[in-house]
Write a protein that holds these residues in place. Structure first.
Motif, PDB file in Angstrom:
ATOM      1  N   GLU A 156       0.820  -1.212   0.000  1.00 46.72           N
ATOM      2  CA  GLU A 156       0.000   0.000   0.000  1.00 46.72           C
ATOM      3  C   GLU A 156       0.853   1.259   0.000  1.00 46.72           C
ATOM      4  OE1 GLU A 156      -3.012   0.416   2.890  1.00 46.72           O
ATOM      5  OE2 GLU A 156      -4.140  -1.365   2.272  1.00 46.72           O
ATOM      6  N   ASP A 212      -9.618   0.120  -1.406  1.00 52.17           N
ATOM      7  CA  ASP A 212     -10.220  -0.722  -0.377  1.00 52.17           C
ATOM      8  C   ASP A 212     -11.589  -0.230   0.063  1.00 52.17           C
ATOM      9  OD1 ASP A 212      -8.243  -2.563  -0.361  1.00 52.17           O
ATOM     10  OD2 ASP A 212      -7.148  -1.711   1.314  1.00 52.17           O
ATOM     11  N   ARG A 213     -11.729   1.050   0.434  1.00 49.38           N
ATOM     12  CA  ARG A 213     -13.008   1.505   0.942  1.00 49.38           C
ATOM     13  C   ARG A 213     -12.994   3.021   1.064  1.00 49.38           C
ATOM     14  NH1 ARG A 213      -9.820  -0.597   4.550  1.00 49.38           N
ATOM     15  NH2 ARG A 213     -10.572  -2.659   4.049  1.00 49.38           N
ATOM     16  N   ASN A 230     -10.499   5.089   3.410  1.00 50.89           N
ATOM     17  CA  ASN A 230      -9.179   4.486   3.430  1.00 50.89           C
ATOM     18  C   ASN A 230      -8.189   5.421   2.745  1.00 50.89           C
ATOM     19  OD1 ASN A 230      -7.167   2.653   1.660  1.00 50.89           O
ATOM     20  ND2 ASN A 230      -7.568   1.673   3.617  1.00 50.89           N
ATOM     21  N   LYS A 231      -6.926   5.366   3.120  1.00 49.75           N
ATOM     22  CA  LYS A 231      -5.932   6.288   2.566  1.00 49.75           C
ATOM     23  C   LYS A 231      -5.768   6.120   1.057  1.00 49.75           C
ATOM     24  CE  LYS A 231      -2.127   3.199   3.932  1.00 49.75           C
ATOM     25  NZ  LYS A 231      -0.910   3.097   4.768  1.00 49.75           N
ATOM     26  N   TYR A 239      -8.264   5.326  -1.088  1.00 50.80           N
ATOM     27  CA  TYR A 239      -9.398   6.033  -1.669  1.00 50.80           C
ATOM     28  C   TYR A 239      -9.197   7.544  -1.550  1.00 50.80           C
ATOM     29  CZ  TYR A 239     -14.228   7.182  -2.845  1.00 50.80           C
ATOM     30  OH  TYR A 239     -15.352   7.693  -3.447  1.00 50.80           O
ATOM     31  N   SER A 241     -15.064  -3.657   1.550  1.00 50.32           N
ATOM     32  CA  SER A 241     -13.864  -4.305   1.035  1.00 50.32           C
ATOM     33  C   SER A 241     -14.028  -4.502  -0.457  1.00 50.32           C
ATOM     34  CB  SER A 241     -13.650  -5.667   1.714  1.00 50.32           C
ATOM     35  OG  SER A 241     -14.739  -6.536   1.452  1.00 50.32           O
TER      36      SER A 241
END
Length: 342
Positions: free
Chosen positions: A204, A242-243, A246-247, A249, A280
């Motif tokens: 990531e 991911d969602r 989230n960093k 996104y 997720s």
């Protein structure tokens, strides 16, 4: 009974190895066509709408010349004529489809184009070399009776001055694992540039995050420039997010890219849950800038969603989701509809 795949069987070498078309396939495809009729808007007359989709087709390589493979089989590949019929049924509903994970072996793509018919065409990249490239191509498949190419087709390559786009020194190898692919299209009333990619599913912090930040910055600058030439500009593909919150996104949307509200409540993969669609596997996105000098020029969003595949296809075979992914995909096709200018 006649099927869209009959065009393949004019060549005796393409005839199914397992005999006549099973009734289960006929019944399932009739039901699935009815579902798509009720889900995806029709292609309206006089070019009054534009339908765009993105689909990670999960190792879209070769296929086996059989109608239907059983649950337990040593035959490879697992994608068969039944799966090809279902996939082309989906693709045919749209004007342009960005397809990820097209492989080096092009049998499935070549057969799909024959099934779609003479009004369909495609552009694709070469195979991406290296471990991160996963031996994949990226393709656009499009209905030439509805849209035409307007001149641009390119892969995005990072310049030496990578820091300008937010790539910190040493944090990025200065090329995308699978270069972004941009193609411009036109209808009689508007032009648009589609940029598609499949982001590296690596670490990531050191791989995905730098790519996403670089894409967001690059898209902001390019969209503003495209706007000056009256081109609409959209980004779509598998971004391995991911969602929401989230960093990854956040990096994707930090420069103003927006995922439309109509797409946010849909699970992106067959592993996603309808009661928690952003929890997720929120990988696939269609996004654009809606504010400032980078915003869309003359396209008005009319709707969007997914085409469900799990639970509607191959239901009589008794597959696990992992096995289903190898035959159809683990990603749901994601789509939007635009109204075109009068």
């Amino acid at each position: 009974m006649p099927t869209p795949l009959d065009v393949l069987f004019a060549d005796p070498d393409n005839l199914p190895d397992d005999g006549p078309l099973p009734q289960a396939v006929i019944d399932e495809m009739a039901a699935y066509a009815d579902y798509l009729d009720a889900t995806v808007p029709p292609k309206r007359v006089v070019d009054r709408n534009l339908l765009i989709a993105t689909w990670n087709a999960c190792h879209f390589n070769s296929l086996t010349k059989k109608w239907s493979l059983p649950k337990k089989t040593r035959v490879s590949p697992k994608r068969d004529y039944r799966c090809l019929w279902a996939m082309t049924e989906v693709i045919s509903r749209f004007d342009v489809v960005a397809l990820q994970e097209v492989g080096g072996d092009l049998r499935a793509l070549r057969y799909a184009m024959k099934v779609l018919g003479p009004n369909w065409s495609f552009l694709m990249t070469d195979v991406a070399a290296g471990a991160g490239g996963n031996h994949e191509r990226i393709a656009f498949i499009f209905d030439t009776s509805r849209v035409s190419l307007s001149g641009l087709a390119c892969e995005l390559v990072i310049p030496d001055e990578a820091e300008e786009f937010g790539f910190t020194e040493g944090a990025f190898k200065k090329q995308f694992a699978r270069n972004l692919y941009a193609v411009s299209f036109a209808t009689p009333d508007t032009t648009f540039i589609l940029v598609t990619t499949h982001i590296d599913f690596g670490n990531e912090d050191t791989e995905r995050l730098p790519e996403l930040r670089g894409i967001a910055k690059w898209m902001q600058d390019w969209a503003a420039d495209a706007n000056r030439w009256h081109h609409n500009f959209l980004v779509l593909g598998d971004f391995n997010l991911d969602r929401v919150g989230n960093k990854l996104y956040d990096a994707f949307v930090e420069t103003g890219l927006e995922v439309p509200f109509v797409l946010q409540a849909h699970p992106r993969t067959i592993y996603g849950r309808n009661d928690n669609p952003t929890g997720s596997s929120y990988h696939d996105q269609i996004a654009w800038f809606s504010k400032g000098k980078s915003k869309l020029m003359d396209l008005e969003l009319a709707g969007g969603g997914i085409c469900e595949i799990w639970g509607r296809l191959l239901t009589d075979v008794g597959l696990t989701k992992g096995s289903f992914a190898a035959r159809i995909s683990d990603h749901n096709p994601l789509w939007v509809e635009f109204r075109l200018p009068a």
